[in-house]
Design an enzyme around this catalytic site. Structure first.
Site, mmCIF file in Angstrom:
data_model
loop_
_atom_site.group_PDB
_atom_site.id
_atom_site.type_symbol
_atom_site.label_atom_id
_atom_site.label_comp_id
_atom_site.label_asym_id
_atom_site.label_seq_id
_atom_site.Cartn_x
_atom_site.Cartn_y
_atom_site.Cartn_z
ATOM 1 N N SER A 21 47.412 41.088 37.946
ATOM 2 C CA SER A 21 45.992 41.344 38.168
ATOM 3 C C SER A 21 45.892 42.775 38.706
ATOM 4 C CB SER A 21 45.431 40.355 39.194
ATOM 5 O OG SER A 21 46.046 40.601 40.448
ATOM 6 N N GLY A 50 51.127 24.119 40.074
ATOM 7 C CA GLY A 50 52.212 25.068 40.347
ATOM 8 C C GLY A 50 52.202 26.111 39.243
ATOM 9 N N ASP A 62 47.885 32.018 34.378
ATOM 10 C CA ASP A 62 49.113 31.389 33.882
ATOM 11 C C ASP A 62 48.998 31.104 32.384
ATOM 12 O OD1 ASP A 62 49.605 31.379 36.637
ATOM 13 O OD2 ASP A 62 48.743 29.372 36.838
ATOM 14 N N GLY A 80 44.542 28.718 37.176
ATOM 15 C CA GLY A 80 45.398 28.569 36.001
ATOM 16 C C GLY A 80 45.080 29.526 34.865
ATOM 17 N N ASN A 139 43.430 36.402 25.934
ATOM 18 C CA ASN A 139 42.093 36.295 26.527
ATOM 19 C C ASN A 139 41.449 34.959 26.166
ATOM 20 O OD1 ASN A 139 42.103 38.776 27.731
ATOM 21 N ND2 ASN A 139 40.678 39.746 26.308
ATOM 22 N N LYS A 155 45.289 41.915 33.876
ATOM 23 C CA LYS A 155 44.320 40.811 33.754
ATOM 24 C C LYS A 155 43.106 41.110 34.616
ATOM 25 C CE LYS A 155 47.839 38.113 34.662
ATOM 26 N NZ LYS A 155 48.609 36.933 35.091
HETATM 27 P P1 ATP Z 1 45.064 33.474 38.690
HETATM 28 O O1 ATP Z 1 46.363 34.006 39.217
HETATM 29 O O2 ATP Z 1 44.060 33.141 39.738
HETATM 30 O O3 ATP Z 1 45.237 32.360 37.668
HETATM 31 P P2 ATP Z 1 44.862 36.068 37.386
HETATM 32 O O4 ATP Z 1 44.293 37.115 38.289
HETATM 33 O O5 ATP Z 1 46.319 36.059 37.134
HETATM 34 O O6 ATP Z 1 44.356 34.634 37.877
HETATM 35 P P3 ATP Z 1 42.575 36.299 35.645
HETATM 36 O O7 ATP Z 1 42.338 37.751 35.381
HETATM 37 O O8 ATP Z 1 41.688 35.623 36.610
HETATM 38 O O9 ATP Z 1 44.127 36.104 35.978
HETATM 39 O O10 ATP Z 1 42.481 35.492 34.272
HETATM 40 C C1 ATP Z 1 43.357 35.757 33.193
HETATM 41 C C2 ATP Z 1 42.577 35.997 31.921
HETATM 42 O O11 ATP Z 1 41.785 34.828 31.618
HETATM 43 C C3 ATP Z 1 41.610 37.151 31.979
HETATM 44 O O12 ATP Z 1 42.264 38.382 31.677
HETATM 45 C C4 ATP Z 1 40.578 36.747 30.937
HETATM 46 O O13 ATP Z 1 41.024 37.078 29.640
HETATM 47 C C5 ATP Z 1 40.534 35.222 31.081
HETATM 48 N N1 ATP Z 1 39.465 34.812 31.986
HETATM 49 C C6 ATP Z 1 39.565 34.535 33.306
HETATM 50 N N2 ATP Z 1 38.366 34.211 33.836
HETATM 51 C C7 ATP Z 1 37.480 34.289 32.815
HETATM 52 C C8 ATP Z 1 36.052 34.074 32.685
HETATM 53 N N3 ATP Z 1 35.308 33.709 33.728
HETATM 54 N N4 ATP Z 1 35.495 34.249 31.481
HETATM 55 C C9 ATP Z 1 36.217 34.602 30.405
HETATM 56 N N5 ATP Z 1 37.545 34.829 30.452
HETATM 57 C C10 ATP Z 1 38.171 34.673 31.641
HETATM 58 MG MG MG Z 2 47.710 35.358 38.559
#
Ligand code: ATP
Ligand code: MG
Length: 320
Positions: free
Chosen positions: A203, A43, A265, A262, A289, A233
């Site tokens: 995002s 969640g 989050d 996650g 990050n 993000k």
């Molecule tokens: P979700 O809602 O699916 O958890 P999100 O879109 O809110 O994802 P992401 O951008 O996917 O968030 O991930 C958050 C942060 O985590 C990114 O800004 C980055 O700093 C880090 N991150 C995510 N995936 C990776 C990866 N494959 N390698 C390195 N850092 C990552």
């Molecule tokens: Mg998200």
């Protein structure tokens, strides 16, 4: 709410806690008999709260679980990680929310949710006591909790009003897929929180969805009105932070991605923890990050939430 735990809290999260039960192998559809593994605590608001607590913030969680084993699984995990749970209600009428997940070779996932009509969906304004916010510093709201049910949405709106009245800042992660809810509904449910949000953590797709801009950066810049911090993000591309006309780009940490669930989050949690520590924004973004990168290296929605020392080490920030 009982007053056994000392308040005030650094961070309060509100919304759904559920367990995830997943297929261990790909290409095992949910309409055929095959093994499952789980339950794993999950969640988005619960993952966020767990990550914030692991990163050292005194964190409270407002939500509802059932009077059953899955509820116990969630409570145990959140307790072990040091959360304040006076406002985690145990429903006498509804069972704990759960999600069954199957993965496919083309990268797609299929979810089967028992959530809206489960304990999590019964979260209501009565679960949100005004005294819980006294002295608190951040309330974090997730779009998923705004979309879950009318009662859950009203509970979030009440929390936002109380947090503001108590002098806390409000952060919003839209965390919504427009294809599930529809664009107009997404904008409508987020609007009252967005209106007063001090921090927004979208995002690219979510920023575009909220603003109507057709470019991620332009959308994030639109959201970054005076007095507000916006962190865009960008998955494996890291993140970009906008505040007061300034733009800070933070590169991602290269890791092997095992399970992306996650990451966002954990990023949110680390971002708020960094802000509470008073770090400059480029350091906050680097720390967030690092937390997001560590989150994707482990299987299971909440299992990747990093500890403070790990996140500090990867970010290259000295322990303090
Ligand atoms: P979700 O809602 O699916 O958890 P999100 O879109 O809110 O994802 P992401 O951008 O996917 O968030 O991930 C958050 C942060 O985590 C990114 O800004 C980055 O700093 C880090 N991150 C995510 N995936 C990776 C990866 N494959 N390698 C390195 N850092 C990552
Ligand atoms: Mg998200």
């Amino acid at each position: 709410m009982t007053q056994e735990e000392p308040l005030p809290l650094d961070i309060i999260a509100i919304g759904e806690a559920l367990v995830e039960i997943m297929r261990p192998e790909r290409e095992q559809p949910l309409d055929l008999p095959a093994p499952f593994v789980g339950p794993f605590p999950s969640g988005a608001p619960a993952i966020f709260a767990d990550a914030a607590a692991r990163l050292g913030a005194r964190t409270g969680f407002i939500g509802v679980v059932g009077d059953d084993d899955f509820g116990l699984c969630l409570r145990r995990r959140l307790t072990e990680d040091g959360l304040e749970l006076a406002c985690l209600r145990v429903s006498e009428t509804h069972t704990t929310g759960c999600a069954f997940v199957a993965y496919f070779d083309d990268g797609s996932r299929r979810f089967l949710f028992h959530l809206r009509h489960a304990a999590a969906g019964t979260l209501s304004p009565e679960d949100v006591p005004s005294e819980y916010f006294r002295g608190s510093r951040f309330l974090h709201v997730m779009g998923s909790a705004l979309a879950l049910s009318d009662a859950s949405r009203e509970a979030c709106y009440r929390a936002v009003r109380l947090a503001k009245a108590a002098g806390a800042r409000v952060s919003l992660d839209p965390n919504l897929r427009p294809e599930l809810l529809g664009l107009d509904k997404v904008r409508a449910v987020c609007a009252p929180v967005l209106e007063v949000a001090d921090v927004v953590l979208p995002s690219g797709a979510e920023a575009r969805m909220l603003t109507g801009a057709d470019d991620d950066e332009a959308a994030a810049r639109d959201l970054a009105r005076p007095g507000r911090t916006v962190a865009l993000k960008r998955g494996e591309k890291g993140s970009v932070v906008f505040q007061a006309g300034e733009r800070f780009e933070a590169a991602a940490f290269p890791v092997v991605e095992v399970d992306p669930t996650g990451a966002g989050d954990c990023y949110d949690a680390a971002f708020l923890v960094g802000m509470l520590r008073g770090w400059d924004l480029s350091q906050v973004a680097r720390f967030a990050n690092a937390a997001g990168a560590l989150a994707v290296t482990r299987l299971g929605p909440m299992e990747g939430a990093p500890r403070l020392d790990e996140a500090l080490a990867l970010a290259g920030i000295a322990s303090q």
